[in-house]
Design a protein around this motif. Structure first.
Motif, mmCIF file in Angstrom:
data_model
loop_
_atom_site.group_PDB
_atom_site.id
_atom_site.type_symbol
_atom_site.label_atom_id
_atom_site.label_comp_id
_atom_site.label_asym_id
_atom_site.label_seq_id
_atom_site.Cartn_x
_atom_site.Cartn_y
_atom_site.Cartn_z
ATOM 1 N N PRO A 76 0.827 -1.197 0.000
ATOM 2 C CA PRO A 76 0.000 0.000 0.000
ATOM 3 C C PRO A 76 0.865 1.253 0.000
ATOM 4 O O PRO A 76 2.024 1.219 0.416
ATOM 5 C CB PRO A 76 -0.783 -0.103 1.314
ATOM 6 C CG PRO A 76 -0.745 -1.544 1.679
ATOM 7 C CD PRO A 76 0.561 -2.059 1.150
ATOM 8 N N GLY A 77 0.275 2.335 -0.446
ATOM 9 C CA GLY A 77 1.014 3.588 -0.477
ATOM 10 C C GLY A 77 0.112 4.731 -0.883
ATOM 11 O O GLY A 77 -1.114 4.595 -0.892
ATOM 12 N N GLU A 78 0.727 5.825 -1.237
ATOM 13 C CA GLU A 78 -0.005 7.014 -1.643
ATOM 14 C C GLU A 78 0.501 7.474 -2.998
ATOM 15 O O GLU A 78 1.643 7.210 -3.371
ATOM 16 C CB GLU A 78 0.169 8.125 -0.618
ATOM 17 C CG GLU A 78 -0.443 7.803 0.717
ATOM 18 C CD GLU A 78 -0.302 8.937 1.720
ATOM 19 O OE1 GLU A 78 0.100 10.047 1.320
ATOM 20 O OE2 GLU A 78 -0.594 8.702 2.895
ATOM 21 N N ASN A 79 -0.374 8.174 -3.715
ATOM 22 C CA ASN A 79 -0.042 8.731 -5.012
ATOM 23 C C ASN A 79 -0.843 10.014 -5.170
ATOM 24 O O ASN A 79 -2.049 10.023 -4.883
ATOM 25 C CB ASN A 79 -0.390 7.726 -6.115
ATOM 26 C CG ASN A 79 -0.213 8.291 -7.488
ATOM 27 O OD1 ASN A 79 -1.135 8.911 -8.030
ATOM 28 N ND2 ASN A 79 0.955 8.093 -8.062
ATOM 29 N N ASP A 80 -0.209 11.084 -5.594
ATOM 30 C CA ASP A 80 -0.889 12.375 -5.714
ATOM 31 C C ASP A 80 -2.088 12.318 -6.649
ATOM 32 O O ASP A 80 -3.141 12.881 -6.343
ATOM 33 C CB ASP A 80 0.083 13.466 -6.172
ATOM 34 C CG ASP A 80 1.092 13.839 -5.100
ATOM 35 O OD1 ASP A 80 0.857 13.530 -3.905
ATOM 36 O OD2 ASP A 80 2.125 14.444 -5.451
ATOM 37 N N ASP A 81 -1.947 11.658 -7.792
ATOM 38 C CA ASP A 81 -3.075 11.565 -8.738
ATOM 39 C C ASP A 81 -4.241 10.793 -8.127
ATOM 40 O O ASP A 81 -5.402 11.186 -8.256
ATOM 41 C CB ASP A 81 -2.648 10.887 -10.039
ATOM 42 C CG ASP A 81 -1.740 11.748 -10.892
ATOM 43 O OD1 ASP A 81 -1.749 12.984 -10.717
ATOM 44 O OD2 ASP A 81 -1.023 11.184 -11.732
ATOM 45 N N ALA A 82 -3.927 9.684 -7.457
ATOM 46 C CA ALA A 82 -4.968 8.883 -6.824
ATOM 47 C C ALA A 82 -5.654 9.673 -5.715
ATOM 48 O O ALA A 82 -6.887 9.636 -5.585
ATOM 49 C CB ALA A 82 -4.372 7.588 -6.276
ATOM 50 N N ASP A 83 -4.876 10.393 -4.913
ATOM 51 C CA ASP A 83 -5.460 11.203 -3.840
ATOM 52 C C ASP A 83 -6.377 12.285 -4.400
ATOM 53 O O ASP A 83 -7.443 12.556 -3.847
ATOM 54 C CB ASP A 83 -4.358 11.850 -2.996
ATOM 55 C CG ASP A 83 -3.567 10.835 -2.188
ATOM 56 O OD1 ASP A 83 -4.048 9.687 -2.017
ATOM 57 O OD2 ASP A 83 -2.460 11.182 -1.739
ATOM 58 N N TYR A 84 -5.978 12.893 -5.510
ATOM 59 C CA TYR A 84 -6.790 13.926 -6.140
ATOM 60 C C TYR A 84 -8.142 13.346 -6.591
ATOM 61 O O TYR A 84 -9.205 13.916 -6.323
ATOM 62 C CB TYR A 84 -6.048 14.519 -7.345
ATOM 63 C CG TYR A 84 -6.866 15.515 -8.122
ATOM 64 C CD1 TYR A 84 -6.959 16.841 -7.704
ATOM 65 C CD2 TYR A 84 -7.555 15.133 -9.267
ATOM 66 C CE1 TYR A 84 -7.730 17.755 -8.408
ATOM 67 C CE2 TYR A 84 -8.326 16.036 -9.973
ATOM 68 C CZ TYR A 84 -8.402 17.347 -9.542
ATOM 69 O OH TYR A 84 -9.170 18.244 -10.228
ATOM 70 N N VAL A 85 -8.098 12.185 -7.262
ATOM 71 C CA VAL A 85 -9.330 11.553 -7.734
ATOM 72 C C VAL A 85 -10.213 11.178 -6.548
ATOM 73 O O VAL A 85 -11.428 11.392 -6.571
ATOM 74 C CB VAL A 85 -9.014 10.314 -8.604
ATOM 75 C CG1 VAL A 85 -10.283 9.548 -8.963
ATOM 76 C CG2 VAL A 85 -8.269 10.732 -9.861
ATOM 77 N N TRP A 86 -9.607 10.655 -5.490
ATOM 78 C CA TRP A 86 -10.367 10.267 -4.296
ATOM 79 C C TRP A 86 -11.056 11.480 -3.668
ATOM 80 O O TRP A 86 -12.227 11.413 -3.315
ATOM 81 C CB TRP A 86 -9.464 9.575 -3.289
ATOM 82 C CG TRP A 86 -10.130 9.225 -1.993
ATOM 83 C CD1 TRP A 86 -9.766 9.648 -0.749
ATOM 84 C CD2 TRP A 86 -11.263 8.369 -1.801
ATOM 85 N NE1 TRP A 86 -10.610 9.117 0.191
ATOM 86 C CE2 TRP A 86 -11.531 8.328 -0.429
ATOM 87 C CE3 TRP A 86 -12.077 7.649 -2.670
ATOM 88 C CZ2 TRP A 86 -12.584 7.595 0.110
ATOM 89 C CZ3 TRP A 86 -13.134 6.907 -2.136
ATOM 90 C CH2 TRP A 86 -13.373 6.882 -0.769
ATOM 91 N N GLU A 87 -10.357 12.569 -3.528
ATOM 92 C CA GLU A 87 -10.953 13.771 -2.930
ATOM 93 C C GLU A 87 -12.127 14.275 -3.774
ATOM 94 O O GLU A 87 -13.143 14.705 -3.234
ATOM 95 C CB GLU A 87 -9.906 14.867 -2.758
ATOM 96 C CG GLU A 87 -8.876 14.559 -1.682
ATOM 97 C CD GLU A 87 -9.485 14.294 -0.307
ATOM 98 O OE1 GLU A 87 -10.434 15.025 0.089
ATOM 99 O OE2 GLU A 87 -9.027 13.363 0.373
#
Length: 111
Positions: A76-87
């Motif tokens: 598991p981890g984080e990704n800026d693009d994924a975080d943007y889509v999630w928000e």
């Protein structure tokens, strides 16, 4: 940019990395649903999935309500693009509660 994802046309898993799993209550529902968030390296894009329907721990694969199968790559981890889509997904769907349940899916946390 936020856009819809085409319906799955085959049963090949979509590789997803820098992933996490969130449990949310959203919209008018009172029942929580779980969603996979991560980065799709093949198209270099973040993704938030429809609700998780099943998890195959042996294969580290998740099947979502849409019928798409995701292969969880790495840890598991984080990704800026994924975080943007999630928000954006949370705002659009009026999420009231959010809980990180990634550890329930992480092979390292369950060994």
């Amino acid at each position: 940019m936020i856009y819809g994802v085409a319906e799955p046309t085959n049963n090949f898993p979509v590789a997803i990395m820098a992933w996490s799993i969130k449990e949310v209550v959203w919209g008018e529902s009172e029942q929580p649903t779980r969603h996979l968030i991560g980065h799709i390296p093949q198209i270099s894009s973040g993704r938030t999935t429809s609700a998780i329907q099943s998890f195959d721990r042996e294969k580290m694969q998740i099947t979502t309500r849409s019928g798409r199968v995701y292969a969880l790559l790495g840890h598991p981890g984080e990704n800026d693009d994924a975080d943007y889509v999630w928000e954006r997904w949370k705002a659009f769907n009026h999420v009231r509660n959010e809980k990180d349940v990634t550890n329930e899916y992480d092979e390292r946390a369950n060994t």
